[in-house]
Design an enzyme around this catalytic site. Structure first.
Site, PDB file in Angstrom:
ATOM      1  N   CYS A 106      48.957  -3.629  27.675  1.00 56.67           N
ATOM      2  CA  CYS A 106      50.271  -3.018  27.916  1.00 56.67           C
ATOM      3  C   CYS A 106      50.691  -3.123  29.390  1.00 56.67           C
ATOM      4  O   CYS A 106      50.955  -4.215  29.865  1.00 56.67           O
ATOM      5  CB  CYS A 106      50.278  -1.578  27.413  1.00 56.67           C
ATOM      6  SG  CYS A 106      51.933  -0.905  27.197  1.00 56.67           S
ATOM      7  N   HIS A 150      48.587  -2.553  21.486  1.00 55.16           N
ATOM      8  CA  HIS A 150      47.433  -1.662  21.653  1.00 55.16           C
ATOM      9  C   HIS A 150      46.346  -1.946  20.616  1.00 55.16           C
ATOM     10  O   HIS A 150      46.378  -1.399  19.511  1.00 55.16           O
ATOM     11  CB  HIS A 150      47.873  -0.201  21.544  1.00 55.16           C
ATOM     12  CG  HIS A 150      48.625   0.277  22.733  1.00 55.16           C
ATOM     13  ND1 HIS A 150      48.010   0.821  23.840  1.00 55.16           N
ATOM     14  CD2 HIS A 150      49.949   0.269  23.020  1.00 55.16           C
ATOM     15  CE1 HIS A 150      48.910   1.135  24.747  1.00 55.16           C
ATOM     16  NE2 HIS A 150      50.104   0.811  24.274  1.00 55.16           N
ATOM     17  N   GLU A 204      43.443  -0.805  20.637  1.00 58.79           N
ATOM     18  CA  GLU A 204      42.614   0.392  20.481  1.00 58.79           C
ATOM     19  C   GLU A 204      43.305   1.470  19.656  1.00 58.79           C
ATOM     20  O   GLU A 204      42.800   2.584  19.527  1.00 58.79           O
ATOM     21  CB  GLU A 204      42.258   0.967  21.860  1.00 58.79           C
ATOM     22  CG  GLU A 204      43.271   1.903  22.466  1.00 58.79           C
ATOM     23  CD  GLU A 204      44.620   1.278  22.803  1.00 58.79           C
ATOM     24  OE1 GLU A 204      45.609   2.017  22.911  1.00 58.79           O
ATOM     25  OE2 GLU A 204      44.705   0.041  22.966  1.00 58.79           O
TER      26      GLU A 204
END
Length: 356
Positions: free
Chosen positions: A250, A334, A336
């Site tokens: 990001c 993302h 994660e």
């Protein structure tokens, strides 16, 4: 007794709703997220610093407050807007209710408001400033002040103030995680894979990181305009010369690109939600990803030593870069994500393999 509240938009439109959470006036940048689950992760994501967040999914709060799902210690957003908030959550993990959590976090909320109409305005006219207030007595003055509001010092406001070590059970690798407003699950994913993770403030210099002799460097997500972070960008440029395996997510992806001569642009209304398609430019495969960003790296500005590895399936913007002359890769989405989806979690395995 329910208290009336108003949302004043920069373009002069006013929405009436009801107040919950903390009762305070606030000004911020109005954005929306289309995620259907994961409102706790949204509330505690530091990338929302300076912003007023609309949840497009109509019912929020139905599984209560679960601290183990938080992505940071406290919310960074300015205010929270929902259609309906559930006052009697039902979940075996629930440890509290949304209204109390917002009060304790000093975050004002607004409900019983037409979030569909609000979202359509942002989609059509773009991200704009807004003010949550309890009176319309100074409407003209409020609208005038809204035009000058700007999110500044975002990373400085959310980064950690001290170095902190999180150890894994196997101690396979040492990773330095530069915290630009990091979601906790980035660190959890690395620890799960046997990495000892040292989280460091965003102001940490190249020399300090190199002195720690890391096997790899993780560049986190974070809020704000990436170009504001000139000192960090300069340190990243120096770090790249050491050719330490590096993975950026990001804002980390954007800052690394800026350090290599690329440029960024502000998107019309950004990508925020858990259903964004990212296309692998080599295989053509589409991954459904979680995203939260208002800026993107300009495709045509990618330097010669790099190539675009992922593009957004909706608008074709840059979603990933691989660098050819150093062990570095970054993504805009993302991998994660908690609240899901976790289709791209394999990128953490790729990072660990790169360190080998």
């Amino acid at each position: 007794m329910e208290s009336k509240a108003y949302l004043i938009l920069e373009n002069g439109k006013v929405f009436e709703g009801k107040s919950f959470g903390a009762k305070k006036e606030t000004t911020g940048e109005l954005v929306f997220t289309t995620a259907m689950t994961g409102y706790l992760e949204t509330l505690t994501d530091p990338s929302y610093f300076g912003q007023v967040v609309i949840q497009t999914f109509p019912l929020i709060g139905n599984y209560g407050v679960i601290p183990s799902d938080f992505e940071s210690k406290k919310p960074a957003l300015k205010a929270y807007i929902v259609r309906n908030w559930c006052q009697e959550p039902s979940n075996f993990r629930c440890e509290g209710v949304l209204d109390t959590f917002l009060k304790d976090s000093d975050v004002p909320g607004l409900y019983d408001i037409d979030t569909r109409c609000l979202t359509r305005i942002v989609r059509e006219y773009g991200v704009m400033n807004c003010k949550l207030t309890y009176s319309l007595d100074n409407l003209d003055k409020d609208i005038e002040e809204l035009k000058s509001y700007k999110v500044t010092d975002a990373v400085k406001s959310v980064t950690t103030d001290k170095e902190e070590l999180f150890e894994s059970e196997t101690h396979k690798k040492n990773v330095v995680l530069m915290d630009f407003g990091a979601k906790d699950n980035i660190r959890r994913e690395l620890v799960k894979r046997g990495c000892d993770v040292t989280v460091v403030p965003a102001s940490t210099t190249c020399e300090q990181i190199v002195a720690m002799n890391p096997d790899g460097i993780m560049l986190s997500n974070g809020p704000g305009d990436p170009t504001e972070n000139t000192e960090i960008i300069a340190e990243l440029k120096k770090l790249c010369e050491h050719k330490i395996p590096t993975f950026g997510i990001c804002l980390g992806h954007q800052l690394l690109a800026l350090s290599q001569g690329a440029t960024t642009e502000k998107l019309h209304y950004g990508h925020r939600g858990a259903n964004q398609p990212a296309k692998d430019t080599e295989t053509g495969r589409i991954y459904i990803t979680s995203q939260n960003h208002g800026y993107a790296v300009v495709n045509d500005s990618i330097p010669e030593n790099a190539k675009v590895s992922f593009i957004n399936g909706n608008d074709g913007t840059c979603e990933g870069i691989t660098y050819n002359d150093m062990p570095v890769f970054t993504v805009q989405f993302h991998p994660e994500a908690c609240g899901g989806p976790q289709d791209t979690a394999f990128l953490f395995d790729k990072f660990v393999s790169m360190m080998d």
